[in-house]
Scaffold this active site. Structure first.
Site, PDB file in Angstrom:
ATOM      1  N   PRO A  65       0.990  -1.476   0.461  1.00 20.28           N
ATOM      2  CG  PRO A  65      -0.025  -0.980   2.659  1.00 20.28           C
ATOM      3  CD  PRO A  65       0.151  -1.957   1.140  1.00 20.28           C
ATOM      4  CB  THR A  95       0.018   2.542  -7.522  1.00 20.71           C
ATOM      5  OG1 THR A  95      -0.624   1.873  -7.934  1.00 20.71           O
ATOM      6  CG2 THR A  95       0.519   3.824  -8.300  1.00 20.71           C
ATOM      7  CE  LYS A 170      -2.743   2.275 -10.991  1.00 24.07           C
ATOM      8  NZ  LYS A 170      -2.389   1.256 -10.296  1.00 24.07           N
ATOM      9  CE  LYS A 238      -0.203   5.033  -3.172  1.00 19.17           C
ATOM     10  NZ  LYS A 238      -0.083   3.442  -3.697  1.00 19.17           N
TER      11      LYS A 238
END
Length: 317
Positions: A65, A95, A170, A238
């Site tokens: 995460p 990611t 991404k 994020k």
């Protein structure tokens, strides 16, 4: 090939499940013992530490995460680096921050291994069927080594360049999806306020130049009321924060991005960091007193395309 998988969250569990479904030799690791137990009951093996996992496998995939958790997994006391030897490969499918994944990749390479930053895009429902898209940042030789594995995990695999390029792309795509989510929320609330039938409004957008992947997925769970797209506001924050950081590093004077960051910061303050991301629409529902739901829409998305072996996407030159 023996494959290790660390991180059995919303996306990771589905990716690891695709490996098991396709009869791969998989060993898993997660802090949630129940998730590990589920996988071992389905035929996977388990490991106690990242180092043990790397020692037992040819390739180790991480799907975690945050960059901080990934760094601990790679270079911590029992991290992957302790067991990297010649020929081992680390695939980072989280990611994450491109600078951080590049730093960690250099350590893996220095230890004799190879590294690929390898984030996925297309939603949890497509991760579940092996039809998700995958970006892969690494040298061409390493890409060709891992391509057979990536075509099990995803349908469309794009070699983006060196390590770090995939992670940058991404967060660019996640930023675009987030902007679209906010705009879909505004459109649906405005349709409701104008007295338009929401099911008709959904179809009008879907068959028009205004449609998008986000509308065709997230607008459906918004209208259902579940708002369940298996993604939370803290993860959105994020990702769009990482995108803003890329722009700031290159002196790009963005206008929409700062506002979208403010919108999600406000959403987190109101509803909490683990609120489902499509519930960003609640800000407008509360402001207008409107309930933006309609019958006939699904509570969660399911991929209706049959699973098929993936392939490389070739860039047009």
């Amino acid at each position: 090939m023996k494959i290790g998988f660390i991180g059995l969250g919303n996306v990771g569990a589905k990716l690891a499940g695709s490996l098991l479904r396709n009869d791969q030799d998989v060993t898993v690791l997660d802090l949630d013992a129940e998730k590990v137990r589920d996988f071992t009951q389905r035929g996977a093996k388990s490991a106690a530490t990242p180092a043990e996992l790397m020692g037992a496998c040819d390739v180790v995939i991480t799907c975690l995460p945050s960059p901080t958790i990934c760094a601990q997994t790679v270079e911590g006391p029992d991290g992957l680096l302790n067991a990297v030897t010649e020929g081992k490969i680390w695939l980072e499918m989280s990611t994450t921050d491109a600078t951080e994944v590049t730093r960690l990749a250099a350590k893996v390479t220095a230890a004799g291994g190879a590294a690929v930053d390898c984030p996925v895009s297309g939603g949890c429902h497509r991760a579940d069927t092996g039809n998700i898209s995958i970006f892969a940042g690494t040298d061409r030789a390493t890409f060709e080594r891992v391509l057979p594995l990536l075509t099990i995990l995803g349908r469309r695999v794009l070699h983006t360049g060196d390590v770090g390029t995939a992670s940058q792309l991404k967060v660019v795509t996640n930023y675009l999806a987030t902007v679209n989510l906010v705009s879909c929320a505004e459109a649906l609330v405005t349709c409701k306020a104008a007295g338009l039938d929401l099911a008709t409004a959904y179809e009008a957008i879907a068959i028009s130049s205004g449609t998008s992947f986000v509308h065709e997925t997230e607008s459906q769970v918004i209208l259902n009321g579940s708002r369940d797209i298996s993604f939370t506001m803290d993860l959105v924050a994020k990702d769009i924060g990482l995108f803003q950081s890329i722009a700031d590093a290159h002196d790009v004077p963005l206008e929409i991005s700062p506002l979208v960051n403010q919108i999600f910061a406000d959403g987190i303050e109101r509803f909490g960091p683990r609120e489902l991301s499509p519930n960003i629409i609640k800000r407008l529902e509360e402001a207008t007193g409107l309930d933006v739901t309609a019958p006939g829409f699904p509570a969660e998305m399911h991929d209706d395309e049959p699973e098929e072996r993936g392939g490389e996407v070739h860039v047009r030159r």
